[in-house]
Design an enzyme around this catalytic site. Structure first.
Site, mmCIF file in Angstrom:
data_model
loop_
_atom_site.group_PDB
_atom_site.id
_atom_site.type_symbol
_atom_site.label_atom_id
_atom_site.label_comp_id
_atom_site.label_asym_id
_atom_site.label_seq_id
_atom_site.Cartn_x
_atom_site.Cartn_y
_atom_site.Cartn_z
ATOM 1 N N LYS A 22 1.072 -0.779 0.098
ATOM 2 C CA LYS A 22 -0.496 -0.041 0.251
ATOM 3 C C LYS A 22 1.024 1.227 0.076
ATOM 4 O O LYS A 22 0.797 1.827 -0.810
ATOM 5 C CB LYS A 22 -1.076 0.026 1.759
ATOM 6 C CG LYS A 22 -1.450 1.296 1.600
ATOM 7 C CD LYS A 22 -2.384 2.128 2.236
ATOM 8 C CE LYS A 22 -1.413 1.936 3.720
ATOM 9 N NZ LYS A 22 -1.437 3.520 4.189
ATOM 10 N N ARG A 92 -4.723 10.484 4.690
ATOM 11 C CA ARG A 92 -3.480 12.075 4.379
ATOM 12 C C ARG A 92 -2.719 11.412 3.094
ATOM 13 O O ARG A 92 -2.062 13.144 3.064
ATOM 14 C CB ARG A 92 -2.788 12.022 5.811
ATOM 15 C CG ARG A 92 -3.085 11.342 7.031
ATOM 16 C CD ARG A 92 -3.003 11.432 7.612
ATOM 17 N NE ARG A 92 -1.766 12.759 8.227
ATOM 18 C CZ ARG A 92 -1.042 12.883 7.581
ATOM 19 N NH1 ARG A 92 -0.560 11.641 6.663
ATOM 20 N NH2 ARG A 92 0.148 14.095 7.923
ATOM 21 N N ARG A 121 0.738 14.338 12.420
ATOM 22 C CA ARG A 121 0.702 14.173 11.580
ATOM 23 C C ARG A 121 1.053 14.998 10.708
ATOM 24 O O ARG A 121 0.541 15.711 9.267
ATOM 25 C CB ARG A 121 -0.145 13.435 10.575
ATOM 26 C CG ARG A 121 -0.560 12.777 11.263
ATOM 27 C CD ARG A 121 0.669 11.467 11.451
ATOM 28 N NE ARG A 121 0.396 10.637 10.219
ATOM 29 C CZ ARG A 121 0.263 9.765 9.705
ATOM 30 N NH1 ARG A 121 -0.960 8.929 10.003
ATOM 31 N NH2 ARG A 121 0.689 8.819 8.116
ATOM 32 N N PRO A 122 1.892 16.415 10.864
ATOM 33 C CA PRO A 122 2.444 17.911 10.086
ATOM 34 C C PRO A 122 2.886 17.560 8.956
ATOM 35 O O PRO A 122 3.379 16.036 8.992
ATOM 36 C CB PRO A 122 2.989 18.237 11.569
ATOM 37 C CG PRO A 122 3.813 17.655 11.758
ATOM 38 C CD PRO A 122 2.707 16.297 12.556
ATOM 39 N N ILE A 123 3.331 18.630 8.135
ATOM 40 C CA ILE A 123 3.736 18.402 6.643
ATOM 41 C C ILE A 123 4.296 19.340 6.945
ATOM 42 O O ILE A 123 5.491 19.954 5.601
ATOM 43 C CB ILE A 123 2.670 18.454 5.944
ATOM 44 C CG1 ILE A 123 2.110 19.687 6.117
ATOM 45 C CG2 ILE A 123 1.401 17.324 5.373
ATOM 46 C CD1 ILE A 123 1.501 19.999 4.684
ATOM 47 N N ASP A 124 4.972 19.835 8.373
ATOM 48 C CA ASP A 124 6.388 21.075 8.020
ATOM 49 C C ASP A 124 7.854 21.200 7.348
ATOM 50 O O ASP A 124 7.884 22.092 6.152
ATOM 51 C CB ASP A 124 6.209 22.312 9.569
ATOM 52 C CG ASP A 124 6.916 20.101 9.936
ATOM 53 O OD1 ASP A 124 6.322 19.233 9.964
ATOM 54 O OD2 ASP A 124 8.395 20.409 10.873
ATOM 55 N N LEU A 125 8.020 19.226 7.360
ATOM 56 C CA LEU A 125 9.366 19.061 6.151
ATOM 57 C C LEU A 125 9.049 19.249 5.037
ATOM 58 O O LEU A 125 9.893 19.742 4.132
ATOM 59 C CB LEU A 125 9.611 18.014 6.872
ATOM 60 C CG LEU A 125 9.817 17.762 9.016
ATOM 61 C CD1 LEU A 125 10.443 16.267 8.690
ATOM 62 C CD2 LEU A 125 11.170 18.904 9.075
ATOM 63 N N ASP A 304 4.901 0.557 12.012
ATOM 64 C CA ASP A 304 4.062 -0.096 11.305
ATOM 65 C C ASP A 304 3.408 -1.277 12.151
ATOM 66 O O ASP A 304 2.501 -1.982 11.521
ATOM 67 C CB ASP A 304 3.576 0.284 10.050
ATOM 68 C CG ASP A 304 3.604 1.450 9.441
ATOM 69 O OD1 ASP A 304 3.410 2.098 8.472
ATOM 70 O OD2 ASP A 304 3.189 1.930 9.982
ATOM 71 N N VAL A 326 8.014 7.098 16.737
ATOM 72 C CA VAL A 326 8.144 7.480 15.941
ATOM 73 C C VAL A 326 6.323 8.492 16.074
ATOM 74 O O VAL A 326 6.411 9.729 15.391
ATOM 75 C CB VAL A 326 7.484 6.769 14.368
ATOM 76 C CG1 VAL A 326 7.427 7.781 13.480
ATOM 77 C CG2 VAL A 326 9.146 5.936 14.375
HETATM 78 C C1 EPZ Z 1 4.120 7.378 6.489
HETATM 79 O O1 EPZ Z 1 3.424 8.036 7.147
HETATM 80 C C2 EPZ Z 1 3.358 5.801 6.133
HETATM 81 N N1 EPZ Z 1 2.233 6.299 5.475
HETATM 82 C C3 EPZ Z 1 2.966 5.333 7.590
HETATM 83 O O2 EPZ Z 1 2.069 4.121 6.958
HETATM 84 C C4 EPZ Z 1 4.270 5.232 8.155
HETATM 85 O O3 EPZ Z 1 3.553 4.984 9.424
HETATM 86 C C5 EPZ Z 1 5.580 6.316 8.371
HETATM 87 O O4 EPZ Z 1 5.666 6.493 6.371
HETATM 88 C C6 EPZ Z 1 6.586 5.823 9.193
HETATM 89 O O5 EPZ Z 1 7.360 4.406 8.291
HETATM 90 C C7 EPZ Z 1 2.423 6.183 4.047
HETATM 91 O O6 EPZ Z 1 3.620 5.848 3.357
HETATM 92 C C8 EPZ Z 1 0.842 6.402 3.127
HETATM 93 P P1 EPZ Z 1 6.839 10.123 8.331
HETATM 94 P P2 EPZ Z 1 3.794 9.343 6.722
HETATM 95 O O7 EPZ Z 1 6.523 11.452 7.299
HETATM 96 O O8 EPZ Z 1 5.096 9.969 6.027
HETATM 97 C C9 EPZ Z 1 7.064 13.740 11.796
HETATM 98 C C10 EPZ Z 1 0.155 2.697 7.896
HETATM 99 O O9 EPZ Z 1 0.321 1.895 8.559
HETATM 100 N N2 EPZ Z 1 7.017 13.998 10.808
HETATM 101 O O10 EPZ Z 1 7.572 9.371 7.661
HETATM 102 O O11 EPZ Z 1 3.035 10.851 7.147
HETATM 103 C C11 EPZ Z 1 5.435 12.708 11.887
HETATM 104 O O12 EPZ Z 1 4.490 13.428 12.627
HETATM 105 C C12 EPZ Z 1 0.581 4.423 7.738
HETATM 106 O O13 EPZ Z 1 0.562 2.734 6.600
HETATM 107 C C13 EPZ Z 1 6.335 15.851 10.802
HETATM 108 O O14 EPZ Z 1 7.227 16.337 11.909
HETATM 109 O O15 EPZ Z 1 5.000 9.619 7.851
HETATM 110 C C14 EPZ Z 1 6.372 11.543 12.624
HETATM 111 O O16 EPZ Z 1 6.291 11.255 13.879
HETATM 112 C C15 EPZ Z 1 0.332 5.194 9.166
HETATM 113 N N3 EPZ Z 1 7.026 16.715 9.770
HETATM 114 C C16 EPZ Z 1 7.647 10.975 11.852
HETATM 115 O O17 EPZ Z 1 7.362 12.658 11.696
HETATM 116 C C17 EPZ Z 1 6.407 16.449 8.762
HETATM 117 O O18 EPZ Z 1 6.377 16.777 7.476
HETATM 118 C C18 EPZ Z 1 7.616 10.179 10.663
HETATM 119 O O19 EPZ Z 1 6.337 10.754 9.762
HETATM 120 C C19 EPZ Z 1 6.313 14.808 8.095
HETATM 121 C C20 EPZ Z 1 6.212 13.956 9.664
#
Ligand code: EPZ
Length: 418
Positions: A22, A92, A121-125, A304, A326
């Site tokens: 997925k 998301r 789930r911020p997107i600041d990065l 996950d 995480v």
């Molecule tokens: C991906 O989410 C996956 N989703 C998630 O799977 C998975 O849990 C996650 O990566 C971690 O492996 C998809 O691939 C569609 P991140 P993503 O950005 O990209 C913080 C599932 O169950 N962060 O790596 O959203 C964030 O809050 C889902 O299949 C910021 O602070 O995860 C988190 O604490 C759930 N600012 C950490 O980083 C940002 O701009 C990791 O998030 C982005 C993220």
């Protein structure tokens, strides 16, 4: 809303194939916005999130079709670049259209995804990366408004690895002018799969899977074909289903190398795990120890699989300290497991699980997110009596025909239509 009824007590045995990933399929689908023409993907899982992503792509002017795990996406030249709230809020990962739309149309209007059960789930990065590539970013009335005359390659250092952020920037940089370096990049296998597809489209991405990714921008990309990698999280979930019931289960069509962290922890707990090419087998085990895990970005223990592993530890003969490093709120399944008589003490990001082997008892429980729903089904496989998991639309978002796969291994699982 459908429910899943699970009768405990059956040992699972046999072979089951993992579906396509997925978390690879979704970014691949949005990467198609980088190039006009017909993109063809095989080994695409039949999931609610894939359907939602098709709806978003169709809203953006694409044509899509899906049959026998083959997904065709025809990207037209039309300039539509708005991803509306009512679609984004359901999934998301829709934020991953930002990079491709900005790169191709030099403009994008994407709804902020909002939080979910497991965290804010911020997107600041993501947004800081787009600014570094030369985009003007404004956030107004719940939407990200992005514009650029043309994206320029840059050096981007993520303060912490982000899967989606790495994917969004990689896609944007593919059509930027010049060279981009992403440092402290996420290293998940899904990042590598996306990079491989961008290169099949004519892009120049090197280093995916390591912490430094180099992208040489090109003027144009073209539609291509690709087979999605196996879903390591589904494969891990099925391995745990075999392990928790004391059965012997072989998961085929998967990449054992992507499961090293889970395999290592299950072996530490006392399971015999063998691998052979594209399959992994968990052998029958009458009792296992409690082991500690801390979730970290790949190649560490995947967040996950945290909930599913917690269910396994509920049946251990010891104590397990589970640290979720995480996401800030990924213990929603704990209270539901406690309803099944599990002995768990949750703190902020740490849960202490005392194995109560053989003492779980069935009860009605509620799924709160995708992986929590899988965790509760796994616990139901060994709880005495029947466990009914409600809100299993969460399960359908990320697992293709889970009840059919588990039933095929000997589980007593049935879907209750509301
Ligand atoms: C991906 O989410 C996956 N989703 C998630 O799977 C998975 O849990 C996650 O990566 C971690 O492996 C998809 O691939 C569609 P991140 P993503 O950005 O990209 C913080 C599932 O169950 N962060 O790596 O959203 C964030 O809050 C889902 O299949 C910021 O602070 O995860 C988190 O604490 C759930 N600012 C950490 O980083 C940002 O701009 C990791 O998030 C982005 C993220």
């Amino acid at each position: 809303m459908d429910k899943m009824a699970v009768k405990g007590g059956n040992r699972l045995n046999g072979e089951v194939a993992a579906s396509g990933a997925k978390n690879s399929t979704l970014p691949l689908m949005f990467a198609t916005l980088l190039a006009e023409g017909e993109h063809v993907f095989t080994n695409v899982p039949d999931l609610l999130d894939v359907t939602s992503s098709r709806q978003l792509l169709e809203h953006l002017g694409c044509e899509t079709s899906y049959k026998d795990h083959t997904l065709r996406i025809f990207v037209r030249g039309g300039k539509t670049f708005e991803a509306p709230y009512d679609i984004v809020r359901k999934m998301r990962a829709s934020i991953l259209v930002l990079g491709p739309l900005l790169a191709r149309f030099r403009e994008a209007k994407v709804s902020l995804p909002g939080g979910c059960a497991i965290g804010t789930r911020p997107i600041d990065l993501h947004l800081e990366g787009m600014k570094a590539l030369g985009a003007d970013i404004n956030v107004e009335a719940g939407y990200v408004l992005a514009k650029t005359s043309r994206l320029q390659g840059a050096k981007i250092l993520f303060e912490s690895p982000t899967v989606g952020g790495t994917e969004n920037i990689m896609m944007a940089a593919a059509l930027a002018e010049g060279e981009t370096f992403i440092e402290n990049a996420a290293k998940e296998p899904e990042i590598v799969d996306l990079a491989n597809y961008i290169n099949k489209m004519g892009g120049k991405v090197e280093g995916a899977g390591s912490s430094i990714i180099r992208i040489q921008g090109v003027d144009r990309l073209r539609a291509a074909e690709h087979k999605v990698i196996p879903d390591r999280i589904e494969a891990g979930t099925l391995l745990i289903a075999g392990g928790i019931t004391g059965g012997e289960v072989t998961v085929t069509d998967c990449h054992p190398a992507d499961l090293e962290a889970l395999i290592g922890k299950m072996r530490e707990a006392g399971f015999k795990i063998t691998t052979d090419g594209d399959s992994v087998t968990v052998h029958s085990c009458s009792g296992w120890k409690g082991v500690d895990i801390t979730t970290t970005p790949h190649p560490g223990f995947p967040t996950d699989l945290q909930a599913q592993f917690m269910a396994l530890m509920c049946q251990s003969q010891g104590t397990s300290v589970i640290t979720e490093a995480v996401f800030e709120n990924r213990f929603m399944h704990v209270q539901e497991l406690v309803r099944l008589n599990a002995d768990i003490t949750p703190k902020t990001r740490v849960a202490v699980v005392r194995g109560t082997r053989g003492k779980l008892t069935g009860a009605p429980v509620m799924a709160t997110d995708l992986r929590a729903s899988a965790c509760l089904v796994l616990a139901g496989l060994v709880a005495e009596g029947e466990t009914v998991v409600s809100r299993i639309y969460h399960l359908d978002r990320g697992y293709e025909n889970m009840e059919r796969k588990l039933t095929g291994l000997g589980a007593q699982v049935r879907r209750l239509k509301d």
